[in-house]
Design a protein around this motif. Structure first.
Motif, short mmCIF file in Angstrom:
data_model
loop_
_atom_site.label_atom_id
_atom_site.label_comp_id
_atom_site.label_asym_id
_atom_site.label_seq_id
_atom_site.Cartn_x
_atom_site.Cartn_y
_atom_site.Cartn_z
N LEU A 169 0.67 -1.20 -0.31
CA LEU A 169 -0.29 0.21 -0.24
C LEU A 169 1.13 1.09 0.10
O LEU A 169 0.47 2.23 -0.86
CB LEU A 169 -0.88 -0.20 1.70
CG LEU A 169 -1.37 -0.72 1.02
CD1 LEU A 169 -2.89 -1.07 2.43
CD2 LEU A 169 -2.91 -1.27 -0.08
N LEU A 170 1.79 0.90 0.66
CA LEU A 170 3.12 2.56 0.50
C LEU A 170 3.32 2.38 -0.66
O LEU A 170 3.17 4.08 -0.78
CB LEU A 170 3.96 2.41 1.61
CG LEU A 170 3.95 2.66 3.20
CD1 LEU A 170 4.85 2.08 4.53
CD2 LEU A 170 2.82 3.67 3.37
N ARG A 171 3.62 1.73 -1.09
CA ARG A 171 3.83 1.63 -2.83
C ARG A 171 3.42 1.82 -3.53
O ARG A 171 3.60 2.68 -4.99
CB ARG A 171 5.49 0.32 -2.86
CG ARG A 171 5.97 -0.08 -2.29
CD ARG A 171 7.32 -1.07 -2.58
NE ARG A 171 7.83 -1.11 -1.51
CZ ARG A 171 8.75 -2.37 -1.70
NH1 ARG A 171 8.14 -3.58 -2.73
NH2 ARG A 171 10.11 -2.33 -1.06
N THR A 172 2.11 1.47 -3.04
CA THR A 172 1.03 1.71 -4.52
C THR A 172 -0.25 3.01 -4.22
O THR A 172 -0.19 4.21 -5.17
CB THR A 172 -0.04 0.75 -4.26
OG1 THR A 172 0.98 -0.16 -4.51
CG2 THR A 172 -0.39 0.60 -4.77
N ILE A 173 0.13 3.52 -3.24
CA ILE A 173 -1.23 4.66 -3.24
C ILE A 173 -0.46 5.84 -2.94
O ILE A 173 0.68 6.58 -2.42
CB ILE A 173 -1.07 4.87 -1.31
CG1 ILE A 173 -2.35 3.30 -1.00
CG2 ILE A 173 -2.33 5.56 -1.02
CD1 ILE A 173 -2.98 3.19 0.20
N ASP A 174 -1.47 7.17 -3.89
CA ASP A 174 -0.28 8.12 -4.53
C ASP A 174 -1.52 8.98 -5.03
O ASP A 174 -2.17 9.46 -4.67
CB ASP A 174 -0.15 7.51 -6.47
CG ASP A 174 0.14 8.93 -6.97
OD1 ASP A 174 0.78 9.58 -6.26
OD2 ASP A 174 0.44 8.52 -8.24
N PRO A 175 -0.46 10.10 -4.08
CA PRO A 175 -1.15 11.47 -3.32
C PRO A 175 -1.53 11.91 -5.02
O PRO A 175 -3.34 12.68 -5.19
CB PRO A 175 -0.52 12.49 -2.73
CG PRO A 175 0.69 11.89 -3.39
CD PRO A 175 1.08 10.32 -3.34
#
Length: 276
Positions: A254-260
């Motif tokens: 999720l950290l690598r995927t969730i994009d602001p």
């Protein structure tokens, strides 16, 4: 976007962070909450351990993913023009510009297990693509539409995701990431399970907090009585004080995927409440 990479060396900062973690995620029976742990590199999307929408107790062993084979969510036969499982009131709270929505569906109002699915779309109005279904834990006493400090329930609603952090080094997060020893957790949870490693990776849920600040920030726009410090964090095989927890490999994904840039949100609550 500039990343935060603060090692909170000053004693005053560490003391403030310790006070924050003492009242934070993970139902602790012996003070504050988890210690550092090593993490194995992962590639691709972590597969789920339960079918989409299935109660987490169907996972082998009754825990979040231990002893169960990985399997992806079943593909949808028709394009998803709206997020499944959400009623009109809940859907109306999802911003039209959002292109990433993590939907956390609890088993029941007073239950502390559920599942999470990350949905993505290419542009507003385009069909949603579901990812795998991952098991979760939430607050010990379940869910609430009006979260209060120490009620041991997770807040129901749609919340933005703007900030991240953790005890471990930044794994490649797209959100601003605050690394440091202030994310160390200690103690045990409500089942006597160790909380060590629970805050190795966290994503702040924007409930009663100031977006754009470290997850450790103690600002409470709604007032201290309404609680705060609600995070996505690493699961410790037990319910939390109000956060939502997922497997460590899932949190890294999720950290690598969730994009602001995709205006991400988390939609969370028990299944019946989300259908409103």
């Amino acid at each position: 976007m500039k990343r935060r990479n603060r090692i909170m060396a000053p004693l005053t900062a560490l003391l403030a962070a310790a006070a924050f973690l003492a009242a934070g995620c993970g139902t602790s029976t012996s003070g504050t909450s988890a210690s550092t742990g090593s993490t194995a590199p992962t590639t691709g999307t972590p597969q789920g351990t339960a079918r989409p929408g299935a109660p987490a107790h169907e996972v082998s062993g009754g825990k979040t993913g231990k002893g169960a084979p990985d399997r992806p969510a079943s593909p949808e036969k028709r394009p998803l023009l709206r997020l499944p499982g959400l009623g009109p009131k809940t859907l109306a709270r999802v911003p039209g510009r959002t292109r990433q929505a993590l939907v956390v569906t609890g088993e029941g109002r007073d239950e502390n297990r559920g599942t999470a699915v990350l949905y993505e779309r290419d542009r507003p109005g385009a069909p949603w693509r579901p990812g795998p279904s991952w098991p979760t834990h939430n607050g010990l006493r379940g869910w609430t539409g009006k979260h209060m400090r120490d009620d041991l329930r997770s807040p129901i609603g749609v919340f933005t995701l703007t900030d991240a952090g953790g005890l471990l080094p930044d794994p490649g997060a797209k959100l601003p990431y605050d690394e440091g020893p202030a994310f160390t957790a200690r103690g045990t949870g409500s089942r006597g399970e160790p909380l060590a490693g629970s805050f190795d990776y966290v994503i702040a849920i924007d409930y009663n907090r100031e977006p754009g600040t470290t997850p450790l920030d103690r600002s409470r726009p709604l007032g201290a009585a309404r609680g705060g410090g609600i995070w996505l964090h690493v699961d410790h095989d037990g319910p939390t004080q109000g956060c939502v927890s997922l497997r460590k490999d899932v949190m890294k994904h999720l950290l690598r995927t969730i994009d602001p840039a995709k205006n991400p949100v988390v939609v969370m609550g028990d299944a019946a409440s989300l259908r409103d």
